[in-house]
Design a protein around this motif. Structure first.
Motif, short mmCIF file in Angstrom:
data_model
loop_
_atom_site.label_atom_id
_atom_site.label_comp_id
_atom_site.label_asym_id
_atom_site.label_seq_id
_atom_site.Cartn_x
_atom_site.Cartn_y
_atom_site.Cartn_z
N MET A 1 -9.11 -7.40 -1.31
CA MET A 1 -8.08 -7.45 -2.35
C MET A 1 -6.98 -8.47 -1.97
O MET A 1 -6.51 -8.48 -0.85
CB MET A 1 -7.43 -6.05 -2.49
N GLU A 2 -6.61 -9.31 -2.92
CA GLU A 2 -5.53 -10.28 -2.70
C GLU A 2 -4.18 -9.56 -2.79
O GLU A 2 -3.92 -8.86 -3.77
CB GLU A 2 -5.62 -11.35 -3.80
N LEU A 3 -3.35 -9.70 -1.75
CA LEU A 3 -2.06 -9.02 -1.79
C LEU A 3 -0.97 -10.01 -2.18
O LEU A 3 -0.69 -10.96 -1.46
CB LEU A 3 -1.77 -8.37 -0.43
N ASP A 4 -0.38 -9.75 -3.33
CA ASP A 4 0.56 -10.69 -3.92
C ASP A 4 2.00 -10.23 -3.70
O ASP A 4 2.38 -9.12 -4.10
CB ASP A 4 0.24 -10.77 -5.43
N LEU A 5 2.79 -11.10 -3.07
CA LEU A 5 4.20 -10.73 -2.81
C LEU A 5 5.15 -11.59 -3.64
O LEU A 5 6.30 -11.79 -3.28
CB LEU A 5 4.51 -10.93 -1.33
N GLN A 6 4.64 -12.07 -4.77
CA GLN A 6 5.41 -13.02 -5.57
C GLN A 6 6.78 -12.48 -5.97
O GLN A 6 7.76 -13.21 -5.98
CB GLN A 6 4.61 -13.36 -6.82
N ASP A 7 6.85 -11.20 -6.30
CA ASP A 7 8.15 -10.63 -6.71
C ASP A 7 8.88 -9.97 -5.54
O ASP A 7 9.78 -9.16 -5.75
CB ASP A 7 7.93 -9.61 -7.85
N GLY A 8 8.45 -10.26 -4.32
CA GLY A 8 9.14 -9.71 -3.15
C GLY A 8 8.55 -8.40 -2.66
O GLY A 8 8.92 -7.91 -1.60
N TYR A 9 7.63 -7.83 -3.45
CA TYR A 9 7.04 -6.55 -3.04
C TYR A 9 5.60 -6.48 -3.52
O TYR A 9 5.17 -7.30 -4.34
CB TYR A 9 7.84 -5.37 -3.60
N LEU A 10 4.88 -5.50 -3.01
CA LEU A 10 3.48 -5.33 -3.43
C LEU A 10 3.45 -4.55 -4.74
O LEU A 10 3.77 -3.36 -4.76
CB LEU A 10 2.71 -4.54 -2.37
N ASP A 11 3.07 -5.24 -5.80
CA ASP A 11 3.06 -4.58 -7.11
C ASP A 11 1.70 -3.92 -7.34
O ASP A 11 0.94 -4.32 -8.21
CB ASP A 11 3.39 -5.61 -8.19
N ILE A 12 1.38 -2.94 -6.50
CA ILE A 12 0.10 -2.24 -6.61
C ILE A 12 0.38 -0.88 -7.24
O ILE A 12 1.21 -0.12 -6.73
CB ILE A 12 -0.56 -2.06 -5.21
N PRO A 13 -0.29 -0.59 -8.38
CA PRO A 13 0.02 0.67 -9.07
C PRO A 13 -0.22 1.89 -8.18
O PRO A 13 -1.20 1.94 -7.43
CB PRO A 13 -0.94 0.67 -10.27
N VAL A 14 0.70 2.83 -8.26
CA VAL A 14 0.57 4.08 -7.50
C VAL A 14 0.38 5.20 -8.52
O VAL A 14 1.18 5.31 -9.47
CB VAL A 14 1.86 4.33 -6.66
N VAL A 92 8.70 -3.57 8.49
CA VAL A 92 8.30 -3.76 7.09
C VAL A 92 9.43 -3.29 6.17
O VAL A 92 10.21 -2.41 6.53
CB VAL A 92 6.97 -3.02 6.71
N VAL A 93 9.50 -3.94 5.01
CA VAL A 93 10.54 -3.59 4.03
C VAL A 93 9.87 -3.29 2.69
O VAL A 93 8.81 -3.86 2.39
CB VAL A 93 11.58 -4.72 3.85
N PRO A 94 10.46 -2.42 1.90
CA PRO A 94 9.86 -2.13 0.59
C PRO A 94 9.90 -3.35 -0.33
O PRO A 94 9.00 -3.55 -1.14
CB PRO A 94 10.74 -1.01 0.03
N ASP A 95 10.95 -4.18 -0.21
CA ASP A 95 11.12 -5.29 -1.14
C ASP A 95 11.90 -6.40 -0.44
O ASP A 95 13.08 -6.22 -0.09
CB ASP A 95 11.88 -4.79 -2.37
N LEU A 96 11.25 -7.55 -0.27
CA LEU A 96 11.89 -8.68 0.42
C LEU A 96 13.09 -9.22 -0.34
O LEU A 96 13.95 -9.89 0.24
CB LEU A 96 10.88 -9.81 0.58
N LYS A 295 1.43 1.48 3.62
CA LYS A 295 -0.03 1.50 3.55
C LYS A 295 -0.62 0.13 3.89
O LYS A 295 -1.56 0.02 4.67
CB LYS A 295 -0.43 1.92 2.13
N TYR A 296 -0.04 -0.93 3.30
CA TYR A 296 -0.61 -2.27 3.48
C TYR A 296 0.13 -3.07 4.57
O TYR A 296 -0.20 -4.22 4.83
CB TYR A 296 -0.59 -3.03 2.15
N GLU A 297 1.19 -2.48 5.14
CA GLU A 297 2.00 -3.11 6.19
C GLU A 297 2.55 -4.47 5.75
O GLU A 297 2.55 -5.45 6.49
CB GLU A 297 1.20 -3.20 7.50
N LEU A 298 3.03 -4.50 4.53
CA LEU A 298 3.61 -5.70 3.91
C LEU A 298 4.70 -5.29 2.92
O LEU A 298 4.55 -4.24 2.30
CB LEU A 298 2.54 -6.46 3.11
N PRO A 299 5.72 -6.09 2.70
CA PRO A 299 6.08 -7.32 3.40
C PRO A 299 6.67 -7.04 4.79
O PRO A 299 7.29 -6.01 5.01
CB PRO A 299 7.16 -7.94 2.51
N VAL A 300 6.45 -8.01 5.67
CA VAL A 300 7.02 -7.89 7.02
C VAL A 300 8.13 -8.91 7.23
O VAL A 300 8.15 -9.96 6.59
CB VAL A 300 5.96 -8.10 8.14
N ILE A 301 9.03 -8.58 8.14
CA ILE A 301 10.10 -9.52 8.51
C ILE A 301 9.59 -10.37 9.66
O ILE A 301 9.15 -9.83 10.68
CB ILE A 301 11.37 -8.76 8.94
#
Ligand code: 13P
Ligand code: SF4
Length: 327
Positions: A1-14, A92-96, A295-301
């Motif tokens: 799965m491609e992990l996209d951080l374009q908006d600063g966070y992982l927009d994966i539906p929960v 890791v941070v919830p939102d960069l 879960k995905y250990e992203l985003p990281v500082i």
């Protein structure tokens, strides 16, 4: 799965049916993670955190933890500070994009030029700044130790204080210094309405106004007590007064009410009708984003080692002064 951080966070539906409190607890164990949260976080986040504190407490906790992963529920400069102090941990941070208007008000290139105009001055920077500003500073301070940090310099040592002009002015008054102030401010603390606070004081004549030093001078002049979030919380618990008007970000009320359920806490109103006493950066963090980040250990500082070492030096200086002063 491609992990996209374009908006600063992982927009994966929960899935809305997922019990995030339980899932996050499981992830904490599985990954040997610790969740550090600032008092301005939503109450749900404060409830799942292993430690809740002000900037100084959070920095210390980040430095001493042996957890493999630090999940930082705060804003970017706080997570960056954790990395500076404890580089072998994954932060890791919830939102960069959870930033800070105060930190943004001090761009490193401009500050470097500003500093060059005062070659005989030392630089004291409030922790609410980027790693690059920290690297340009002699010592860092937080709202709880700013006076001690400034007093650690001989009285005749000229100083620059950055980036918060309100905290800087307050410290100048407390120490009798004439530090040169960088013209920065926090968007939340600048917006409290003096007029509305005065009206509230009329409606609650017994209430004490307690304020963070990032507030404007006119609000601080009216305050019965001024302090960091931890100091405000402690005062609200220990003071016999039962009504408080609270001039700082409204997230702190969660712990105030929890500690003193019999007391009344009134958030100081901003000078318009929006929820501007809430920090939009702090409030970017959600339980869903925390769950995905763990879960995905992203985003990281991440940080260049040379920058980290340069930023750590003034942090270490602060921690030593702070310890000696008993903060
Ligand atoms: P403290 O919690 O250290 O008082 O800082 C307040 C603040 O504005 C953090 O962004
Ligand atoms: Fe920055 Fe102000 Fe938000 Fe604190 S409350 S993170 S100083 S913008």
């Amino acid at each position: 799965m491609e992990l996209d951080l374009q908006d600063g966070y992982l927009d994966i539906p929960v899935a809305p049916t997922l019990n995030l409190f339980e899932e996050i607890k499981k992830l904490k164990k599985e990954k040997n993670a610790i969740i550090l949260a600032h008092y301005y976080q939503d109450s749900d986040i404060q409830e799942i955190a292993d430690y809740i504190g002000d900037s100084l407490g959070l920095a210390r906790k980040a430095q001493e933890t042996h957890a493999d992963m630090i999940v930082f529920a705060g804003v970017h400069f706080m997570a960056e500070t954790a990395k500076i102090l404890n580089p072998s941990r994954k932060v890791v941070v919830p939102d960069l994009l959870a930033g800070c208007s105060l930190s943004d008000s001090c761009p490193p290139a401009l500050f470097k030029k500003f500093k060059e105009k005062y070659p005989d001055h030392k630089v004291v920077s409030y922790i609410n700044c980027s790693a690059a500003i920290k690297a340009l500073s002699d010592v860092i301070c937080t709202s709880s130790n700013a006076v001690s940090v400034v007093n650690s310099f001989p009285q005749d040592q000229p100083l620059i204080f950055a980036p918060d002009k309100n905290l800087g002015r307050y410290v100048n008054q407390k120490t009798g210094r004439k530090m040169i102030l960088w013209d920065g401010a926090c968007m939340v603390h600048e917006l409290f309405s003096l007029e509305k606070i005065i009206r509230l004081k009329g409606r609650y004549p017994k209430a004490k106004l307690i304020a963070h030093p990032e507030c404007e001078e006119s609000v601080l002049e009216l305050a019965d007590m001024i302090g960091s979030t931890t100091a405000l919380l402690k005062f609200s618990k220990e003071d016999p007064c039962t009504e408080f008007i609270v001039a700082t970000e409204a997230g702190i009320l969660h712990q105030m009410v929890k500690n003193s359920p019999q007391k009344t806490f009134i958030p100081a109103p901003p000078n318009n009708n929006c929820a501007c006493n809430e920090c939009p950066h702090m409030k970017r963090n959600t339980l869903e984003k925390i769950y995905n980040a763990m879960k995905y250990e992203l985003p990281v500082i991440e940080m260049e080692e040379s920058l980290r070492i340069a930023a750590k030096r003034p942090m270490d200086a602060m921690l030593a002064i702070s310890k000696q002063a008993g903060h």
